[in-house]
Design an enzyme around this catalytic site. Structure first.
Site, short mmCIF file in Angstrom:
data_model
loop_
_atom_site.label_atom_id
_atom_site.label_comp_id
_atom_site.label_asym_id
_atom_site.label_seq_id
_atom_site.Cartn_x
_atom_site.Cartn_y
_atom_site.Cartn_z
CG LEU A 12 10.73 53.24 6.33
CD1 LEU A 12 10.60 54.73 6.03
CD2 LEU A 12 11.10 53.02 7.79
CB ILE A 37 15.78 38.42 6.96
CG1 ILE A 37 14.45 38.46 7.71
CG2 ILE A 37 15.81 39.41 5.81
CD1 ILE A 37 14.20 39.79 8.43
CE1 TYR A 61 4.36 37.22 12.29
CE2 TYR A 61 3.61 38.94 13.77
CZ TYR A 61 3.40 37.73 13.14
OH TYR A 61 2.24 37.02 13.38
CE1 TYR A 125 6.44 45.05 15.54
CE2 TYR A 125 5.49 46.70 17.01
CZ TYR A 125 6.21 46.38 15.88
OH TYR A 125 6.71 47.38 15.09
CE LYS A 129 11.04 46.49 15.13
NZ LYS A 129 11.66 46.23 13.80
#
Length: 284
Positions: A12, A37, A61, A125, A129
């Site tokens: 992306l 980051i 990740y 995960y 997020k």
């Protein structure tokens, strides 16, 4: 407009930078080798030096199965990394766009998840997020959260490339048929994100190509568009066990895009057709 894009080496981020350049914007793409980051001081100094008008945060990740065991690394990138970038954006009063995922939901039922439905992640995960989403909302005023699903693009690994690679040595493949969602072509998504970041229509959005399908239906469409004679055997999630639980319902409602005047993405079938044409005519 000057835009800093993280995750430039991914599917992306790469397309976002390319489309921004085509639109005449000043695009600065960074990968993990350019900017760590998870290092707060480095992020702060880098962002102040670049001084962008906006940050599109595509880096993440995304190894869903590995995240269940590699929790510290996953948290550091998806939560701490996001916090560092969001704080840096706040310090210079830049707009911030956070790319999230259908994995923030529990994947249950068969009704599309709305933008304001309460997230309830099933795996680690998805949890990280969602924590990233909360950080963005807590720290900033000028934010976009864009949840996407089943991503495929020219620059990187994805389901389409995997299917085509398998077809080189086999004439049949087993693919899960009870997980339903929307494939998302990064070429199409990048155009939407660049349009969106130039507005002040902040908030949570769902963005994917139009229509729903199962992974097995997606595979069938891939082989059809690639003119490959391949048998797809539909199997259940239980027949294909993975370390992390996969959502069976990844459908997302995209009404917010329409309400705010953004053009919905083309159908996933149309996107698949164009992507395979781009893959087969790609010159690198």
């Amino acid at each position: 407009m000057k835009i800093l894009v993280t995750g430039y080496t991914g599917q992306l981020g790469y397309d976002v930078v390319q489309h921004g350049l085509e639109k005449g914007l000043e695009m600065i793409g960074v990968g993990s080798k350019d900017l760590d980051i998870t290092n707060k001081d480095n992020v702060s100094k880098y962002v102040k030096k670049i001084n962008p008008d906006a940050i599109i945060h595509c880096a993440a990740y995304t190894a869903v199965d590995r995240a269940e065991d590699d929790k510290e690394a996953c948290w550091n990138v998806n939560v701490e990394g996001t916090k560092n970038l969001a704080q840096a954006a706040k310090d210079i009063d830049a707009k911030f766009m956070y790319i999230s995922t259908d994995y923030v939901f529990n994947g249950e039922g068969d009704i599309p998840f709305k933008e304001m439905d309460e997230p309830n992640p099933m795996g680690y995960y998805g949890l990280t997020k969602y924590e990233g989403e909360k950080v963005v909302q807590q720290l900033l005023d000028k934010w976009f959260i864009v949840r996407i699903s089943w991503v495929f693009g020219i620059n990187g690994h994805n389901f389409v490339k995997t299917m085509l690679r398998i077809a080189e040595t086999r004439n049949e493949v087993n693919v899960v048929s009870d997980q339903i969602g929307s494939p998302t072509y990064t070429f199409d998504l990048a155009r939407l994100l660049i349009d969106m970041i130039q507005t002040d229509k902040y908030g949570i959005y769902h963005a994917s190509n139009e229509g729903f399908c199962s992974w097995s239906e997606f595979a069938e469409e891939i082989f059809k568009q690639a003119n490959v004679n391949m048998r797809v055997n539909a199997i259940t999630t239980e027949e294909y066990p993975t370390r992390a639980v996969r959502p069976k319902n990844s459908r997302m409602e995209k009404q917010k895009l329409i309400d705010n005047g953004f053009t919905p993405l083309p159908t996933w079938q149309d996107a698949t057709k164009r992507y395979i044409h781009a893959l087969t005519h790609e010159v690198k």
